[in-house]
Every structure is written in C-alpha cells, then in structure tokens.
Scaffold this motif. Sequence first.
Motif, PDB file in Angstrom:
ATOM      1  N   CYS A 432       4.420 -15.114  -5.481  1.00  0.00           N
ATOM      2  CA  CYS A 432       3.216 -15.205  -4.655  1.00  0.00           C
ATOM      3  C   CYS A 432       2.206 -16.101  -5.366  1.00  0.00           C
ATOM      4  O   CYS A 432       1.792 -15.820  -6.485  1.00  0.00           O
ATOM      5  CB  CYS A 432       2.608 -13.825  -4.432  1.00  0.00           C
ATOM      6  N   CYS A 435      -1.346 -14.023  -6.124  1.00  0.00           N
ATOM      7  CA  CYS A 435      -1.517 -12.977  -7.134  1.00  0.00           C
ATOM      8  C   CYS A 435      -0.399 -12.936  -8.183  1.00  0.00           C
ATOM      9  O   CYS A 435      -0.465 -12.160  -9.126  1.00  0.00           O
ATOM     10  CB  CYS A 435      -1.632 -11.609  -6.469  1.00  0.00           C
ATOM     11  N   TRP A 437       2.721 -12.038  -7.791  1.00  0.00           N
ATOM     12  CA  TRP A 437       3.728 -11.002  -7.557  1.00  0.00           C
ATOM     13  C   TRP A 437       5.122 -11.628  -7.337  1.00  0.00           C
ATOM     14  O   TRP A 437       5.246 -12.695  -6.751  1.00  0.00           O
ATOM     15  CB  TRP A 437       3.330 -10.202  -6.310  1.00  0.00           C
ATOM     16  N   ASN A 474       2.121  -7.326  -2.322  1.00  0.00           N
ATOM     17  CA  ASN A 474       1.045  -6.846  -3.180  1.00  0.00           C
ATOM     18  C   ASN A 474      -0.325  -7.182  -2.593  1.00  0.00           C
ATOM     19  O   ASN A 474      -1.181  -6.317  -2.463  1.00  0.00           O
ATOM     20  CB  ASN A 474       1.195  -7.450  -4.574  1.00  0.00           C
TER      21      ASN A 474
END
Length: 721
Positions: A432, A435, A437, A474
Amino acid sequence: MENLYYEVALPLPLRNSFTYSSNIKISIGSRVQVPFRNREIVGYVLKKQSSPNVKSIKPITKVLDRNSLIDKHSFDLIQWIANYYKAPIGEIFKSYFPPFLRKGKEISDSIEVYAITNLGKLASKESFGRAKKQFEALEVFQHQSELSRPGLKANKISKVILDALISKGYVEIKSLNRKELITNRELSSDAFFELNVEQNKIYKSIKNSSTNLAHLIFGVTGSGKTEIYFHLIRDCIEKGKQVLILVPEIGLTPNLKAELGRRFGEDNVALLHSEMSEKDRAHSWNDMNKGFKSILIGTRSAIFTPFKDLGLIVVDEEHDSSYKQIDGFRYSARDVAVYRANLEKISIIMCSATPSLESLKNCKDEKYFLHKLTQRVKDARQPKFEISDLRSSELKSGLTEYSLNEISQELSKGNQVLVFLNKKGYAPMVFCNKCGWTPECSNCDVSMVYHINPKRLVCHHCGTKHPMPVACLNCNAEDLELFHTGTEKLEEFLKEYFKNTPVIRVDREALDREKLKSNSVLPDSKEPLILVGTQILAKGHHMPNLTLVVVVDADSGLFSVDHKASERLAQLLIQVSGRAGREDKEGKVILQSFVPEHPFLEKISSFDYDKIANEILEDRQTNKLPPFIYQINIHAESLKRPLPEEVLMKIFRSLNLKDDEFIGPKPELIEKRKNYFRWVLTLKSENRKKIHALANQVINMIDQSDYSKNVRVSIDVDPLN
Ligand code: ADP
Ligand code: ZN
Ligand code: ZN
C-alpha cells in the motif's frame, strides 16, 4: 489353540511398539489389523514375543497377509532407518507401503490386455472400407497379437478405435497374470549409442569393479552420463536383475520412461510418484516386489520399494535437495539408497554435473569412486557467459534491454530461449503506497503472493488463498501496488513483447497430470519459442534448439546466512546454463545481476564447478562446517508460542554441551508456519557416534516427558542447513 504374542509397529508418531495376541502363526513384516484407542488400524508385525510383561493384551482383529509382503532386506533397511534417522518405526513402515496397502486392501496380480481374435487375424483391408485408422490399428495387433495399455499408447491406438475393433469382434479383452507381461523381453540393441572413449572407460570401470561399491559420475551437462547408466542397466537386465532409478522431479519421469521403454520394452518399465493414482502406485510397487517388471523410475520415496532381485540403483542429479524429505520423518533418499546398495551388496551410481559437496568429500575419502566426464558428446561446446548489469538500464518486467535484444536475436535465428526465474505467481509483493501495509498470511510469517490465474493472493507456505482486495485492508486507500516479478507476469510481458512467438510457462502450477502422462513435459516443437520456468526446468531436460538462457535474478543466494547457499547457487546456475547449446549450436547464458562484479559470479562464468566446489569445501573445512562435521537438528513446534523455546531450553540444559557443540536454540527462519510456532536446536560434532548418542539421549527425554501433547519434537539427522 494357544495364544501367541506379537510386537506390532503402529503408523503413529510414537517410538514404542505394542503387544497384541493371536492364535495364528504370523510371519514378521506382515500387515495386521488391530484395535487401538477405540478404532481399528493397520499395523506391522515386528517380532514374536515369548512372555509379554503387559497385562490386558488385546487380540489382533485380522491378519492381512499370510506371508510378509516385504523381504528380509526391506525389513533390515527399515530397522536401520529407524535407528539412524531416529524415526518412529511405524511411520517408516507406513512409508514403505503404498497408501492402497496401508489401508489394508489387497492388490491383484492380474491385468487386462487386448488380444487379437481368430476373426481379427483373418480380417483384410477391404472389410474396413474407409475406416483406415482401424485397419492400421488391427495391423499392429496382427503383428504383436497382444497389447497392454502402455502398448496401446505407444502405438497411438485410441479408445474409440479399440472399442470399434472390439465391437467388430476382431479384438477381445483378456485377463492376464502380470507376470506374463514380460514374456517378450527382447532388448532392441540398435537403440543404444556406441559409447565414446571417455564414456566407455567409465562404463568398463564400473562394470568390472567388484559390486558393493558406490560410484559418482561427475560430468558436465550433456556429457553422456545417462547413456553410461543405460548400458549398465542393460547388463543388469540381461542377468535377469532389476533396476531402481531415482530422479529428483516428477517432470523428469515421462521422458526417461519413454527412453527406457524404447530400449527395454514399454511393459518393462514402471513409474512411482505422488501424482499417480493410489491403485497405479500399488501396482508399480507390486510389479517390482514380485519381479514382474525390470525397471522402476521414481521420486524420493520410491527408495522404499521392495524388489524381487534388485541389481543396481541409479540416483540421477544426486545433488538435488528434493531427495531430502523435510516433513514427517526426515531422511535423505540418496543416503538411504547408498546404505541400501551396501546392504544388498549391489552397485549404486550417482550422477550429476554439479555433485553435492558431501558426495565429493566421500570421493576424496575413498568411500565413493569418482568418475569424471570432461567433454560434451558431439563436440557441443560449453555455453558462453555474460553478466548483464541490472543497475544500468530500465527494466521491463525484470529484464534488461540487453537481455531483450539478445532474446530477439536468437528468436530471429530460429532458436529457442529459456528465461529462468525462481519465483512463482504474478507479483511476489503487494504494497500500500499510503501506509506501507502488505498482505500477510494469517497462518505464517510471510507475505502473500499475487497470482492472476485466477486472480487471488496465495501463501506459498500453507496454500491459503484470499481474494485480492480492491483497497488497502489497513487504511482503505485504493492505492495498492504490485512489486517484483513472478513467472506469471514474465509470461504475460513476453507474450506482449514478442507477439508472434509462443511463450510457454513451466512451473509447478502449469504442470498437470495430463502433461506428466505424455512423453515429455516440454513442447516437442523445434520452432522458435520462449520457455519461462522455475527450477523445474533447471533439471535434466534436453532441448536441442535452445541456445540462450537468461537468468533473471542471479543474486538470490549470494548474501544468504545459510552456509549451503553458495553451493546451491553454483549448482542452480550451472544446471540452468547447461540447458543452452546442447547440440551443434553454440549456447549463451546471461546472468542478470545487481552486483556484476561479485567474485562468485565470475567464478560461475568459468563454468568450472570442480574448482568452485573445491574452494567451498576448503572454506567449510576451515570453518568446521558440514560435511567436515556432523549435525543433527532438534525441531520443536507448537500452536502455543512460548512452548517450543521452553522445551528446547529444557533439552539444551540437560545435555551439558560444550560451546562448539551446538547452535541455538533459536526460532526457525520463518518462525510461524501453518499456525505452528517453530524453534530449532542444532547439535554439532566431528564424531558421528557421539552426536548420535546425544540425539538418542534427546529421544529418551522426549519419550518420557509429558509435554508431547502440546509440542511436537522431531529430529533431523544430516539436515540440509
Ligand atoms: P547427460 O546425462 O550427461 O546430460 P546424456 O547421456 O543425456 O548426457 O547425453 C546427451 C545427448 O547425447 C543425448 O541426446 C544422448 O542421446 C546423446 N549421446 C550420449 N552418448 C552418446 C554417444 N556415445 N554417441 C552419440 N550420442 C550420444
Ligand atoms: Zn494502506
Ligand atoms: Zn501461510
């Protein structure tokens, strides 16, 4: 009648055996059905007992074999494995018998064959009208009178045509004893090449050496190792003896079976591997046990096959790590094979272009005989090496511009190309951008790999599959990016880039049962094409028109902590490179690397495995690493996180080891796998007896302890790392 008592091994992870009674005389090694904890299971009779010291002895429910299905050699081998690999004897018996027999079933000695009738013998071409294929099939029957299923396949007679001949009354189905399959065993001698001088020297030397010897044939790829053992197999079969050939990979069996079938008869060669049906496996096992067939080709566990009269064992690609079983009870099929040959006083031949360091050391110690082949057959030269700098150009799906140009040049010359990448799936990493993730497996400590066919995330360790999320799980951002290249993506890219060239992916997923049933897992086309493959393709395959190999990522392994990494990388790179230029065409290998100046890559380019291996061996000797010392791993795993460490610490403290006698206890490289937390303690010693005594001490502790309900402790003798 008086009660007799028997010690029975049960197929459970328990090291002790159990006593049962019966009023029938049962021979050692026989299968029996017995009650155990409210169920009935199949066990194996270990020995007769005179006066049992146990109370309340249960009777054997059913005796499944009048006479033991396995011979004395097999029985002794099982005992040795239990002792050397510290494995529960019931589990070894279980591995020895194919699943079909483990379940207590019986296997029949008869087989259906298709035979020509009197009517069929007289039928003429005219009576077939336009059914030309039917007549051609009948002509095969008129020649051979009887065909089994492999025979039908070899002569390309389909079921439709067979059914037509049967309904016309020209062919009938007969039930035969499998023994009769091998009545017609004339060897076709023109199917053998005349050995060249180098090959012949080795052939003679092995043939004339006293039996009971282990031989290592170390020869570059394409130097004719296989042809040497084919000749030795012929000698063996001419003496009426049987042969076992172990190969590391199921994908290698079809081609080898076809080659051996051509030389020794289709019906004379059996296969044994896990992709076969239970029934077929049981038949192969039985065919060897009863001496119905001469040759068995199998993967790792085929070493556990009883033979009526075994005369020779071949372990092809002996360096391959798939000979080591790392789940359940852990053993090395190659090492078991060496022991078995010794036990049965027969020769064993191990072959490789990149022998394992253990085997090379065994040659130096004069435990094995070393035979070197230095030249490729037919003057085929070694491929040229080039290193392509991954930092210097913009990559397209992991390929440099240089590699892409070279690929198109080879294709335009009418040649074939192999692009090697040891990563399955489409994108090994999903990330991601917002973030950071990445999807991880809920059962294991690893990231999930994105696959496109079908589209989903897959864990390569436990097989868990999830749909690919649209947004980050997330932070919900729709900003997931795919990183790195797997074989699926490479395939997609190459199809797009080389529009008019077929691109064929060969990895575990792309290999199905149907392909394994045909004569080769590779296309037999000589036209330009691109193969995209994982390590399956690195092994033993032979493609005459393949002139270029591109190794997408030559770096993996260069910086590993594992002491075996450099050996494995050298083996892999040299094996893959061996696929290039195997006949009159010159081959080329491009290693793509981020560290092109790394001395190890330069060494590989010299193609001098002998030199590389010797250097690694010296290094291992200086640093007191295997094969100069012995190692045994104690593994502990549990669903409860702290337990493996606690148990291994307890074991560790009780052993009073000196500083140079152990590593750990520490978590495994991937601590959590399939929901189990795993730790390992490594024992080391220069003295084999001593380290085995220590391991036996550990076993006694485990067997007497009460933690076994929550923690599984297992032993790995001679671990791979
Ligand atoms: P290796 O097992 O060392 O990779 P093979 O035994 O498969 O090598 O031989 C490579 C190729 O050369 C095969 O196509 C094989 O049929 C052929 N070959 C082997 N020995 C001879 C020989 N003595 N004469 C002619 N061709 C041979
Ligand atoms: Zn996110
Ligand atoms: Zn997993």
